[in-house]
Motif scaffolding. Structure first.
Motif, PDB file in Angstrom:
ATOM      1  N   ASP A 149      14.431   2.860 -34.147  1.00 30.24           N
ATOM      2  CA  ASP A 149      14.124   3.964 -35.056  1.00 30.24           C
ATOM      3  C   ASP A 149      15.053   5.157 -34.901  1.00 30.24           C
ATOM      4  N   HIS A 150      15.451   5.484 -33.672  1.00 33.70           N
ATOM      5  CA  HIS A 150      16.161   6.744 -33.437  1.00 33.70           C
ATOM      6  C   HIS A 150      17.533   6.598 -32.798  1.00 33.70           C
ATOM      7  N   LEU A 151      17.990   5.384 -32.607  1.00 35.40           N
ATOM      8  CA  LEU A 151      19.295   5.157 -32.000  1.00 35.40           C
ATOM      9  C   LEU A 151      20.089   4.181 -32.872  1.00 35.40           C
ATOM     10  N   PRO A 152      21.419   4.262 -32.829  1.00 40.86           N
ATOM     11  CA  PRO A 152      22.238   3.349 -33.650  1.00 40.86           C
ATOM     12  C   PRO A 152      22.370   1.972 -32.996  1.00 40.86           C
ATOM     13  N   ILE A 153      21.210   1.301 -32.833  1.00 39.96           N
ATOM     14  CA  ILE A 153      21.172  -0.002 -32.167  1.00 39.96           C
ATOM     15  C   ILE A 153      20.406  -0.992 -33.038  1.00 39.96           C
ATOM     16  N   ILE A 154      20.973  -2.184 -33.155  1.00 44.02           N
ATOM     17  CA  ILE A 154      20.284  -3.309 -33.777  1.00 44.02           C
ATOM     18  C   ILE A 154      20.457  -4.503 -32.838  1.00 44.02           C
ATOM     19  N   ASP A 155      19.354  -5.094 -32.419  1.00 44.20           N
ATOM     20  CA  ASP A 155      19.393  -6.316 -31.614  1.00 44.20           C
ATOM     21  C   ASP A 155      19.181  -7.495 -32.553  1.00 44.20           C
ATOM     22  N   HIS A 156      20.119  -8.426 -32.560  1.00 41.12           N
ATOM     23  CA  HIS A 156      20.051  -9.607 -33.420  1.00 41.12           C
ATOM     24  C   HIS A 156      19.615 -10.802 -32.589  1.00 41.12           C
ATOM     25  N   PHE A 157      18.745 -11.649 -33.178  1.00 41.75           N
ATOM     26  CA  PHE A 157      18.180 -12.774 -32.444  1.00 41.75           C
ATOM     27  C   PHE A 157      18.502 -14.111 -33.098  1.00 41.75           C
ATOM     28  N   ARG A 158      18.672 -15.113 -32.255  1.00 42.94           N
ATOM     29  CA  ARG A 158      18.797 -16.504 -32.679  1.00 42.94           C
ATOM     30  C   ARG A 158      17.800 -17.321 -31.859  1.00 42.94           C
ATOM     31  N   ARG A 159      17.306 -18.398 -32.464  1.00 41.91           N
ATOM     32  CA  ARG A 159      16.315 -19.244 -31.781  1.00 41.91           C
ATOM     33  C   ARG A 159      17.020 -20.259 -30.891  1.00 41.91           C
ATOM     34  N   VAL A 160      16.608 -20.282 -29.620  1.00 40.39           N
ATOM     35  CA  VAL A 160      17.083 -21.301 -28.688  1.00 40.39           C
ATOM     36  C   VAL A 160      16.104 -22.470 -28.702  1.00 40.39           C
ATOM     37  N   ASP A 161      14.823 -22.146 -28.555  1.00 38.48           N
ATOM     38  CA  ASP A 161      13.747 -23.134 -28.661  1.00 38.48           C
ATOM     39  C   ASP A 161      12.479 -22.381 -29.044  1.00 38.48           C
ATOM     40  N   ALA A 162      11.344 -23.047 -29.024  1.00 39.74           N
ATOM     41  CA  ALA A 162      10.091 -22.444 -29.490  1.00 39.74           C
ATOM     42  C   ALA A 162       9.666 -21.225 -28.670  1.00 39.74           C
ATOM     43  N   HIS A 163      10.186 -21.103 -27.451  1.00 36.74           N
ATOM     44  CA  HIS A 163       9.760 -20.023 -26.573  1.00 36.74           C
ATOM     45  C   HIS A 163      10.901 -19.124 -26.109  1.00 36.74           C
ATOM     46  N   THR A 164      12.096 -19.295 -26.688  1.00 38.48           N
ATOM     47  CA  THR A 164      13.259 -18.562 -26.203  1.00 38.48           C
ATOM     48  C   THR A 164      14.097 -18.034 -27.358  1.00 38.48           C
ATOM     49  N   LEU A 165      14.449 -16.757 -27.268  1.00 40.46           N
ATOM     50  CA  LEU A 165      15.366 -16.133 -28.223  1.00 40.46           C
ATOM     51  C   LEU A 165      16.615 -15.689 -27.475  1.00 40.46           C
ATOM     52  N   PHE A 166      17.761 -15.836 -28.127  1.00 41.53           N
ATOM     53  CA  PHE A 166      19.039 -15.354 -27.587  1.00 41.53           C
ATOM     54  C   PHE A 166      19.407 -14.132 -28.405  1.00 41.53           C
ATOM     55  N   GLY A 167      19.661 -13.028 -27.735  1.00 34.18           N
ATOM     56  CA  GLY A 167      19.926 -11.791 -28.451  1.00 34.18           C
ATOM     57  C   GLY A 167      21.257 -11.172 -28.100  1.00 34.18           C
ATOM     58  N   VAL A 168      21.729 -10.348 -29.036  1.00 35.05           N
ATOM     59  CA  VAL A 168      22.932  -9.562 -28.804  1.00 35.05           C
ATOM     60  C   VAL A 168      22.667  -8.154 -29.324  1.00 35.05           C
ATOM     61  N   MET A 169      23.034  -7.174 -28.510  1.00 33.59           N
ATOM     62  CA  MET A 169      22.862  -5.768 -28.884  1.00 33.59           C
ATOM     63  C   MET A 169      24.075  -5.304 -29.668  1.00 33.59           C
ATOM     64  N   ASP A 170      23.821  -4.740 -30.826  1.00 32.70           N
ATOM     65  CA  ASP A 170      24.862  -4.139 -31.668  1.00 32.70           C
ATOM     66  C   ASP A 170      24.638  -2.634 -31.600  1.00 32.70           C
ATOM     67  N   LEU A 171      25.419  -1.967 -30.775  1.00 36.87           N
ATOM     68  CA  LEU A 171      25.317  -0.516 -30.568  1.00 36.87           C
ATOM     69  C   LEU A 171      26.571   0.133 -31.138  1.00 36.87           C
TER      70      LEU A 171
END
Length: 184
Positions: A149-171
């Motif tokens: 909401d207040h910072l120039p950050i977007i975390d993007h997610f991809r599905r690894v499996d049903a219980h795991t997400l892989f993310g990358v921070m875009d700052l």
């Protein structure tokens, strides 16, 4: 000739987490994984793990007591959960975290700050949600992204499996990617 069994995202992520990972190898996996839509993201607490690629943030979140993230709905996200020494998990307002110090303060200093988390905790904690989830196209794939909401950050997610997400921070202004993993 026997066909080779393809490496699953789970196995490939595990291999990256054993060490020697680079941003290039992390991007290669991220780009091969399918996007996960906001409607598919399981609500609740997700435990966070760093993926060491040599980024200045590597080790900082874990040393500071980072627990993970909490998704209670598309407009109700706690982007930073921390745990104190007793294991109590609480949401932190990201605006109160000095990201500009990452890579400038040694991990021993960050660990020292964690030891005084009981004193700092009340100033860092929040009850308000400080991020939201949106489906956003990123690197050619539409998927869930956490928009702060207040910072120039977007975390993007991809599905690894049903219980795991892989993310990358875009700052905004960050030249190197910061990769992380979330597990339920």
């Amino acid at each position: 000739m026997v066909a080779e069994t393809p490496v699953t995202g789970t196995a490939e992520l595990a291999a990256l987490q054993t060490g020697g990972c680079t941003a290039e190898r992390a991007w290669a996996l991220f780009d091969r994984l399918p996007g996960v839509r906001v409607a598919e993201v399981t609500t609740g607490r997700w435990r966070g793990e760093e993926l060491d690629t040599g980024h200045p943030f590597d080790g900082m979140l874990v040393a500071s007591g980072w627990y993970g993230k909490q998704f209670d709905g598309p407009d109700s996200v706690h982007p930073l959960l921390f745990a104190d020494a007793a294991g109590a998990v609480f949401p932190v307002d990201p605006r109160r975290v000095p990201l500009s110090l990452a890579g400038k303060v040694p991990l021993s200093g960050v660990r020292m700050l964690r030891s005084i988390l009981p004193v700092l905790g009340p100033a860092l904690r929040t009850r308000k949600y400080t991020a939201r989830l949106r489906d956003i196209e990123y690197r050619g794939e539409v998927g869930a992204a956490m928009v702060y909401d207040h910072l120039p950050i977007i975390d993007h997610f991809r599905r690894v499996d049903a219980h795991t997400l892989f993310g990358v921070m875009d700052l905004r202004g960050m030249t190197e990617p910061y990769f992380f993993v979330l597990r339920r």
